[in-house]
Design a protein around this motif. Structure first.
Motif, short mmCIF file in Angstrom:
data_model
loop_
_atom_site.label_atom_id
_atom_site.label_comp_id
_atom_site.label_asym_id
_atom_site.label_seq_id
_atom_site.Cartn_x
_atom_site.Cartn_y
_atom_site.Cartn_z
N ILE A 259 0.96 -1.28 0.03
CA ILE A 259 0.44 -0.14 0.17
C ILE A 259 0.71 1.04 -0.05
CG2 ILE A 259 -1.73 1.10 1.34
CD1 ILE A 259 -2.83 -1.49 2.29
N SER A 293 -1.51 -0.99 -3.91
CA SER A 293 -3.00 0.27 -4.33
C SER A 293 -2.30 1.62 -3.46
CB SER A 293 -4.12 -0.25 -3.49
OG SER A 293 -3.45 -0.86 -2.35
N VAL A 295 -2.57 4.68 -2.14
CA VAL A 295 -3.89 5.69 -1.88
C VAL A 295 -3.91 6.62 -0.95
CG1 VAL A 295 -5.15 2.98 -0.72
CG2 VAL A 295 -3.46 4.29 1.03
N GLU A 305 -8.24 0.19 3.24
CA GLU A 305 -6.80 -0.66 2.95
C GLU A 305 -5.95 -1.59 3.08
OE1 GLU A 305 -7.47 -0.45 -0.47
OE2 GLU A 305 -5.35 -1.97 -1.43
#
Ligand SMILES: Cc1cc2nc3c(=O)[nH]c(=O)nc-3n(C[C@H](O)[C@H](O)[C@H](O)COP(=O)(O)O)c2cc1C
Ligand SMILES: Nc1ncnc2c1ncn2[C@@H]1O[C@H](COP(=O)(O)OP(=O)(O)OP(=O)(O)O)[C@@H](O)[C@H]1O
Ligand SMILES: [Mg+2]
Length: 500
Positions: A259, A293, A295, A305
């Protein structure tokens, strides 16, 4: 009373004094809420329950300064045949020295408590549980027993005490504790699952056997349970292995999720490259990245997430948003995802103090607020500040490729690295000038015949060559798949490309 005197007059440790005051207050509230004969103390001779014993004595004395010099509280000890003899003898001796009304129970916690409550009304039980104990998650100073357990209030006066606080208290007040702690034991379970903490081992040229420093010498309290066997440790001989010509290596694959927190990436101001660099490193140790990802810098976005990924990946790595700025929301997001608070971490605070001094706004360094009860600090001698790991989430401090390089090496070098090294992925890259339409059928059949191989196609331009990567752990399977590709397409239509 010696404890009260030591804590108020003799100790200059303000932090410990505050914790002492708060713990005494919690005990006194509990004693005011419940009739004394309906309250019990769960004492097992461990360091935390020894601290609690003396806090109970101090709190009781402060309520009854002219009464009994001891605290004649009902005390329960679950005696087990697998307890260390040193723990047993310390428990019985201490109970007798301090006038505790000891009741020994010879069954497991739950049925023992059921019998106890059936025989004697018991509304509250004092425990030496501390944040960081596996069973402490979600508990407060006053926590009703769990569903399915007999009903009583668990009172945890030292829930917020650190390992260091426990030892400062025992040493400052010059209290006796079980002798095992002087032999390197830092947390004591049964004789079958507890050994001295290897982090306290000293080797002497003259003595062939290892000796251990006392428990209070352990610098990082988070490692206090390093001498306790993990209940679900995998059995090494059960792991599948693979032989790629060198030694047999673990052929299982672990998965990671990455992330990246970055408004700057989402606004197109900066390119994301840490995630892809980490993918490459993980592939090198045989891990597979299941998801990356990006974010925004918002607590809820991060929490959502993390919550999603922590249960589907073996490890989650977070980049970005770590520090004192308003946009540094990574730890708050992680805490929210696990449903815990951010709480001051004294060990981390000390590292930060050595690095940046005490120059921060407010009463405390907010950068030292870490997710409570789930955080482990990953120390390495080359890191000025340890990395933060919350359960299976590692918050990377790297902001560029060089820093990632350093932190990655440190992670792999940790004595108990959270990254088990697996058989690495091997990859073979081929390119073809045939069109995607011409190769589609062959590649599709190959992927059915070799389901254990990742066959990954990509184009560098609409009219340019198609690149096909074959990625797997087993070299022989990889060679077989490539051979099949070459034999299925016209001669000269595909060629191997060097890849890293
Ligand atoms: C007096 C007492 C009350 C307990 N109450 C609960 C409870 O309400 N819920 C629960 O899950 N475990 C309860 N336990 C079990 C503890 O969570 C934990 O398993 C125990 O302290 C042993 O810790 P260890 O596994 O680190 O040795 C209780 C234990 C004791 C001694
Ligand atoms: N066998 C037992 N009998 C009575 N109480 C127990 C027993 N085991 C655990 N407890 C209670 O649970 C608390 C937490 O248990 P834990 O095993 O962490 O022991 P401890 O006192 O903290 O010592 P250490 O962590 O060094 O082993 C104890 O402080 C005690 O209140
Ligand atoms: Mg403990």
């Amino acid at each position: 009373m010696e404890i009260e005197r030591a804590m108020t007059a003799e100790s200059s440790d303000r932090r410990l004094q505050t914790k002492y005051r708060r713990a005494v207050y919690v005990i006194q509230r509990a004693l005011a809420l419940y009739p004394f004969h309906q309250v019990a103390f769960s004492f097992n001779g461990g360091k935390d329950s020894t601290v609690l014993l003396h806090l109970l004595r101090a709190a009781y004395y402060l309520l009854h300064p002219d009464g009994n010099p001891n605290c004649p509280i009902r005390t329960i000890y679950f005696e087990s045949p697998s307890a260390f003899p040193e723990i047993n003898s310390f428990t019985f001796q201490t109970a007798s020295s301090y006038g505790l009304l000891l009741e020994t129970i010879h069954s497991d916690f739950k049925s023992g408590l059921e019998q106890l409550l059936a025989q004697k009304p018991t509304q509250a039980i004092f425990l030496g549980t501390r944040i960081g104990d596996p069973n402490a998650l979600g508990q407060d100073q006053f926590s009703p027993s769990s569903p399915g357990w007999p009903p009583f209030m668990r009172v945890n006066p030292i829930l917020d005490w650190s390992y260091r606080d426990v030892w400062s208290f025992l040493l400052t007040c010059k209290l006796d504790y079980c002798t095992l702690y002087d032999q390197g034991y830092t947390s004591i379970g049964s004789i079958y699952d507890t050994v001295p903490n290897a982090l306290l081992a000293v080797s002497h040229a003259s003595a062939p056997n290892l000796t251990f420093k006392p428990a209070y010498m352990l610098l990082d309290g988070r490692l206090e349970r390093a001498g306790r066997a993990k209940k679900s440790a995998p059995k090494p001989h059960a792991l599948p292995t693979i032989d790629n010509g060198a030694n047999n290596v673990d052929a299982t694959t672990s998965t990671a999720s990455i992330i990246v927190i970055g408004d700057q990436i989402l606004f197109g101001a900066v390119e994301e490259n840490l995630g892809s660099a980490l993918c490459k490193k993980l592939r090198g140790i045989g891990w597979q990245v299941s998801h990356i990802s990006v974010v925004p810098n918002e607590i809820d976005a991060v929490a959502e997430e993390v919550e999603l990924r922590k249960s589907t990946a073996d490890m989650v790595f977070i980049f970005g948003a770590l520090g004192p700025l308003h946009s540094d929301v990574s730890l708050a997001g992680v805490a929210k995802a696990f449903g815990v608070r951010l709480a001051p971490d004294e060990e981390f605070e000390e590292y930060l103090r050595q690095l940046i001094g005490s120059d921060y706004t407010g009463d405390r360094n907010e950068m030292a607020l870490l997710p409570e009860g789930i955080t482990e600090l990953l120390h390495h001698r080359t890191l000025p500040v340890p990395l933060i790991k919350c359960k299976n989430v590692i918050v990377m401090a790297a902001t560029n490729g060089d820093e990632l390089e350093t932190q990655w090496s440190c992670l792999l070098e940790l004595p108990e690295t959270p990254l088990s090294v697996k058989a690495p992925f091997l990859s073979l890259l081929v390119s073809t000038m045939l069109s995607d339409v011409e190769i589609a059928k062959v590649v599709s059949e190959l992927s059915i015949e070799f389901p254990d191989i990742h066959i990954v196609c990509h184009r560098t331009s609409r009219n340019g060559p198609v690149m096909i990567s074959f990625i797997a752990k087993d070299k022989r399977r990889l060679d077989a798949a490539i051979e099949r590709l070459f034999s299925s397409l016209p001669e000269g239509a595909v060629c191997k490309v060097d890849s890293d």
